[in-house]
Write an enzyme that holds these catalytic residues in place. Sequence first.
Site, PDB file in Angstrom:
ATOM      1  N   PHE A  25      31.770 -64.669  61.701  1.00 36.99           N
ATOM      2  CA  PHE A  25      33.193 -64.937  61.498  1.00 36.99           C
ATOM      3  C   PHE A  25      33.915 -63.735  60.887  1.00 36.99           C
ATOM      4  O   PHE A  25      35.030 -63.400  61.286  1.00 36.99           O
ATOM      5  CB  PHE A  25      33.364 -66.169  60.604  1.00 36.99           C
ATOM      6  CG  PHE A  25      33.013 -67.448  61.288  1.00 36.99           C
ATOM      7  CD1 PHE A  25      33.806 -67.922  62.316  1.00 36.99           C
ATOM      8  CD2 PHE A  25      31.892 -68.176  60.928  1.00 36.99           C
ATOM      9  CE1 PHE A  25      33.494 -69.105  62.972  1.00 36.99           C
ATOM     10  CE2 PHE A  25      31.568 -69.359  61.578  1.00 36.99           C
ATOM     11  CZ  PHE A  25      32.365 -69.822  62.599  1.00 36.99           C
ATOM     12  N   GLU A 182      24.817 -82.991  57.405  1.00 33.10           N
ATOM     13  CA  GLU A 182      25.124 -83.154  58.825  1.00 33.10           C
ATOM     14  C   GLU A 182      23.840 -83.264  59.657  1.00 33.10           C
ATOM     15  O   GLU A 182      23.747 -84.076  60.576  1.00 33.10           O
ATOM     16  CB  GLU A 182      26.008 -81.994  59.302  1.00 33.10           C
ATOM     17  CG  GLU A 182      27.416 -82.125  58.735  1.00 33.10           C
ATOM     18  CD  GLU A 182      28.310 -80.914  58.961  1.00 33.10           C
ATOM     19  OE1 GLU A 182      29.537 -81.074  58.894  1.00 33.10           O
ATOM     20  OE2 GLU A 182      27.785 -79.809  59.191  1.00 33.10           O
TER      21      GLU A 182
END
Lengths: 449, 449
Positions: A25, A182
Amino acid sequence: MADVTSRQASVPPSLPRIVIIGCGFGGLAAAHALKDTPALVTVVDKTNHHLFQPLLYQVATAALAPTDIATATRALLRNHRNTDVLMAEVTGIDPELERITFAHRRSLEYDYLIIATGAAYSFFGNDRFEQYVKVLKTVDDASAIRTHVLGSFEAAEQTMDPEILRRLLTFVIVGSGPTGVELAGAIAELTRTTLACDFRWIRPQDVHIILCESGDRLLAGFDPELSDYAGKALADLGVEIKLKTRVSDIDAATVSFGEERIPSLNVFWCAGTKASPAAQWLAVPAARNGAIQVLEDCSVPGHPNIFAIGDVASYQSTNGKPLPGLAAVAKQHGRYVGRLLDARITSSDPVARSFRYRDYGSLAVIGRSRAVAEIFGHKLKGRLAWVIWSLVHLMLLVDLRSRLSVYLNWTWSWLTYGRGARLLTGTEVKQAVPRFFAGIGSDRNRSRA
Amino acid sequence: MADVTSRQASVPPSLPRIVIIGCGFGGLAAAHALKDTPALVTVVDKTNHHLFQPLLYQVATAALAPTDIATATRALLRNHRNTDVLMAEVTGIDPELERITFAHRRSLEYDYLIIATGAAYSFFGNDRFEQYVKVLKTVDDASAIRTHVLGSFEAAEQTMDPEILRRLLTFVIVGSGPTGVELAGAIAELTRTTLACDFRWIRPQDVHIILCESGDRLLAGFDPELSDYAGKALADLGVEIKLKTRVSDIDAATVSFGEERIPSLNVFWCAGTKASPAAQWLAVPAARNGAIQVLEDCSVPGHPNIFAIGDVASYQSTNGKPLPGLAAVAKQHGRYVGRLLDARITSSDPVARSFRYRDYGSLAVIGRSRAVAEIFGHKLKGRLAWVIWSLVHLMLLVDLRSRLSVYLNWTWSWLTYGRGARLLTGTEVKQAVPRFFAGIGSDRNRSRA
C-alpha cells in the site's frame, strides 16, 4: 515499444533517480504521487504483484482466488511514463554510495530512496515455532492455509480414529487482531456451510476452532463494546475463545498453553509483527519491533534523502504513540512522501508541511452479516457494519477487474453458501497432505461396505 | 449431517459397490449417470477437483485463474445421495480380490470398477526430456508454465546481454495438436498486447515463439484447409512454424532439432500421449500408447465387471481406428457405462446396446477472433468459428459459477487486451526464477542512469 525510444530521448540522464522498495500500500501510493514528477522512478519488489492483504484471509478460506486480490505491479503502473518496475530481491543498502544491492542482479543507484518493505509476523523470540505454523502475509501463505484446511477435511473424511480426527480438525488461530478474528470466523463458516454439505462422514462436533489471545479481549484496537460483540458472534459460530492465553510451545502435532496440550496439525499464526530488516541495512536505530524510527517527514535520521513508510517505519504520532500498522497509515505515508519529493524536485513548494495521519476508522468482519466498525468515531456492529465493510473493501481494491471479480464471488457465496476456490494445488499438497493422511487406518468408507 | 445417519440406515450393505477411479470428463459423466442407481458409488481421484482441461492453456497464459476452470469434486457431486468422494492415490488393482490399493490408506473393495484415469504426455522414449520441459495437464502444470513465461519476461527486462535475452525469450512449443496451437497463439497474443504495454525495454523482435511438429501439417485431426488457415493465423501473430521437425535433444538451456540448436529456457511439451498405467495394474493387453484395449461395451477383456473409459481406453470404432483422445469421447464413454451399470443393477434393460460415438466436431482457437471448427461436417474458420468456440466452451463448463467467472474474464480481456491473472507465485518461482536471473550482468535499468 516506440515508447521506449522517445522516452529515452526525452528523459535527460540528469533527472533525479527515485527508487521505491516494496509495492504494498505504501510503495504504490508513493509511486502514484510521483506519476508526473520529472524523475526516473524505479519500483522494486520481490514479487510481481501488488497484494490487497485485507482480503487475504478469504483466499486462505477458499472464498476468493489469488488473482482476485493480487494485480501485476506493471499493469498498475502501466501509464506512469517515468516509472520502471523491477522484480528483484533487495539484500542491502549502502547509504554512502547511495546504492542498493540485490540477490540476483547488479546494484542500483538512487538519489532518493523510499523504503516500504513492510513487516512480517513475530514469534516473540520463539523462532522454532515458525516451522510448525502457517502465517498469512503472501499469496503463497494463503494457498498454504487453504491446503491445510481443505486437506485436513479430506483426510478426516477417511478416518474413524478419534485421535487422528482431533488432530486434523482442530484449528488453532493465535492472535486476535482483525486477521485472527476474520480467519477464525471464515474457517467456522466454511465448516458449517460448505463443508457440512459436501462431506458425508465428518460431524460438526468433530471440528474445533480455537482463537487464542494473550491480552484480555479480542480486537484490542477497537472499542471494548465491539470486542465483546465480536467474541459473542464468534462463539455463535462455534469458535472457542481463549483470552489471557499464551502459546508456550508448538511441535509437529501439538500446541501447548502452559499445562494444556492441544493436538493440532493446523496452527495459524496471526500475532505480533516484526518489521523487515531495513533498519539493519542502514544501521540506524530501530523500535522494539525492528521498525525504523523516522522523523516528522518520514525521513530516516541522518539520511535526509531516505524515507521509510508504512509498517517498516515507526512514526510517533502527536499523542506520543507510534502509528498502528495499518494499510491506511502506509497509504497516507506513501502519498505524503511522494508529494514531498515532487515538491522538492520541482521546487514548487519546497517546505512541505509535516505528515498528519487522518484516522478514518477501522473495520473487522466476523462472518456472514456480522462485522464491527469504528468510523469517524461512531461504533457500529452487525449487519450495517458488514455492509459498510463490504462496500469499503470493494472500493479500496486497486482495479475495476478485481472489484468485479470479488463482487461476483461474494454474491455467489452469499446466494449459495458455496466457496468457489476450493482447490488443493501446489507443492504444499505434496508436502503436507501425506502428513495428514498418515495413519488413517480404520477408514470409514470401507467400514460401510 | 443428519443426512448421513438417515442415509446409512436407508442403504442396506448388500447394495453393489461401484468405484470410479478418476474424475475427469469420463469419471464425472459416469458418476452423473449413476446418480439414482441403487448402489454405493465411490469416486476416487488424486486431486480434489474436476478440471476443465480445454481451457488450461488460458491459465498457463494468465488469462484465467485456476479456480475459474477447476471445481471441487465434492461440490459437483453434492446432490448425489449415493456417492462418496475419496481423495486418494491409487497404486494398484487386484481383480482377483476385487480390491484397489492406495498410497496413503487401506484398500477399497468393489463390485464394479470404472477406470477413468486418463493419459499423460509421452516423450517417445526420451524420458530424460521430462526434467527440462513443462507439460500441460494439471493446474500445477499450468501455473508452472505461467511462471516460466512471466518470469522470463521479468528477467529479460533487466538484461542487455543478447545471448541471455535469446534464451529467456525463445518459447518452443512441441506438438501442434489443439493444445500446442492454442498455447502458441496465446503466448504470442500475451507478448504482443499485454506485455508490450507493460515492459519498457523488451522489443517485440526479442521474442521468438517456435511451434514444431513432426508431421507435415498443424492440427492433424482437422481438415487440411483448416490446418493451412491455422498456420497463416499463427504466422500473422509472429509464431515461427517448423513442420516435419523432430526434437532430437533437450538440455537445461537448449533444444536441438538435428543439427539446429536453439537456446531456450522455455520448452513446452504438448506432443504424444501415454495412457496411465491401469493396463499394468490389471496385467491386460494394451495398445501402443499403453491404453487398455477394451471390448465393445468398454469392459476390460476377461473382467466383465471392470470398465475403462476415455483416454485410458483404446476403443476400436466401427471404421477400425481407435477413437481419438477427446473430452467428448470420455464423456460419452462415461455416460454409456454409467447407464449400462444402472440397467444391469436395476435389471431394467439388461441387454444394453453397444457404445456408439457421436462426433459433434472439433474446435481449436488461435487467438482473438481466430479459430477453426469442424461441426457436423461443416468447416468454419475465423471470427464465426471463434464465436462458436467461445460459446461452446462457456456452455461446457461444469457449473454456473465457472461460466460467469470465465465470461467476466474473457469480456475484460477482450475490452482491455489485459490479462488478469499475471501472478508469479508458488515454489516454482523460488526454483525457476533464480535460474532465469542467473548472469543478467549488464542490466538496462542501470545503464539508463
